[in-house]
Design an enzyme around this catalytic site. Sequence first.
Site, PDB file in Angstrom:
ATOM      1  N   CYS A  93       0.655  -1.310   0.037  1.00 13.76           N
ATOM      2  CA  CYS A  93      -0.026   0.005  -0.007  1.00 13.76           C
ATOM      3  C   CYS A  93       0.677   1.154   0.068  1.00 13.76           C
ATOM      4  O   CYS A  93       1.570   1.742  -1.156  1.00 13.76           O
ATOM      5  CB  CYS A  93      -0.989   0.009   1.085  1.00 13.76           C
ATOM      6  N   ARG A 127     -12.011   7.028  -2.076  1.00 10.51           N
ATOM      7  CA  ARG A 127     -11.308   6.020  -1.699  1.00 10.51           C
ATOM      8  C   ARG A 127     -11.871   4.672  -2.064  1.00 10.51           C
ATOM      9  O   ARG A 127     -12.894   4.426  -2.282  1.00 10.51           O
ATOM     10  CB  ARG A 127     -11.277   5.735  -0.027  1.00 10.51           C
ATOM     11  N   HIS A 194      -3.947  -5.776   1.975  1.00 12.31           N
ATOM     12  CA  HIS A 194      -3.368  -5.706   3.318  1.00 12.31           C
ATOM     13  C   HIS A 194      -4.140  -6.255   4.229  1.00 12.31           C
ATOM     14  O   HIS A 194      -4.986  -6.777   3.922  1.00 12.31           O
ATOM     15  CB  HIS A 194      -2.796  -4.234   3.581  1.00 12.31           C
TER      16      HIS A 194
HETATM   17  N1  GLN Z   1      -2.123   7.129   1.819  1.00 14.48           N
HETATM   18  C1  GLN Z   1      -2.276   6.218   0.597  1.00 14.48           C
HETATM   19  C2  GLN Z   1      -3.798   6.288  -0.168  1.00 14.48           C
HETATM   20  O1  GLN Z   1      -4.673   6.526   0.584  1.00 14.48           O
HETATM   21  C3  GLN Z   1      -1.967   4.733   1.168  1.00 14.48           C
HETATM   22  C4  GLN Z   1      -2.754   4.314   2.162  1.00 14.48           C
HETATM   23  C5  GLN Z   1      -2.565   2.959   2.675  1.00 14.48           C
HETATM   24  O2  GLN Z   1      -1.284   2.680   2.838  1.00 14.48           O
HETATM   25  N2  GLN Z   1      -3.619   2.232   2.783  1.00 14.48           N
HETATM   26  O3  GLN Z   1      -3.668   6.032  -1.146  1.00 14.48           O
END
Ligand code: GLN
Length: 249
Positions: A93, A127, A194
């Site tokens: 990630c 997201r 993850h």
């Molecule tokens: N901050 C990054 C995003 O939102 C990675 C997030 C994460 O590690 N889950 O894309």
Amino acid sequence: MKIRVGHLYPDYLNIYADRGNIAVLAQRAAWRGHELEISLLGMDDPIPPGDHDLLYVGGGQDREQLLVASNLAAKADQLVESVERGAALLAVCGGYQLLGRGYRGFHGQDMPGVGLFPLETVAGERRMIGDVLLECELESGRKRTLAGFENHAGRTRLDAGAVPLGRVVAGFGNDGRSGFEGCRVGRAVGTYLHGPLLPRNPWLADWLLGQALAHRLGGAPELEPLPDDLEAAAHEVASARARARGGRF
Ligand code: GLN
């Protein structure tokens, strides 16, 4: 045999139970008579190529990524050379994003990347969250699935010709459009999965251990199979959740 693991920025990039991945690697190595020797690598620590058989970079929010990005990018040559010399690597990630050429965060913050993976990432409005199922073929002719969870604003675009970790069966993947997830360069693997990733995908843990042992020894010894009934059940539950969410590709 001691397998030397370098865990990068454990204090910053550890948002989604990343330590669980290390625990799985340690236990599966121990069950085969190997020992993981884990070095925690922070801001002040160099990463001398050849010193580690496996490097690990976990996930983080934009805020934590911003704190480590320049420090990590300053170690780009060491990381790229480590992988060129055959070290294995798993990046998850936020760590995956920073091992590309760069990441532009949700608030427009430009973060430099390592340039190990041929890709770029820019955060979008929505997201991408939920269970994911991938089909992978790390060894030609041997298709296997990875089940995990994704939660990222970043849209990752692979360069033409870049090798993804897998094809999305269900979920968003790198950018919600391409049908690709993750990236692979040599023994290095980057992914958005993850939660953590390895407990329900033990074949990938063994693949990484095998690659790390190959770096250590020149050729990897066979890792004897383990009774993975619980792991298989966890994989099945996660796969079913991802399938229920629906295939997008
Ligand atoms: N901050 C990054 C995003 O939102 C990675 C997030 C994460 O590690 N889950 O894309």
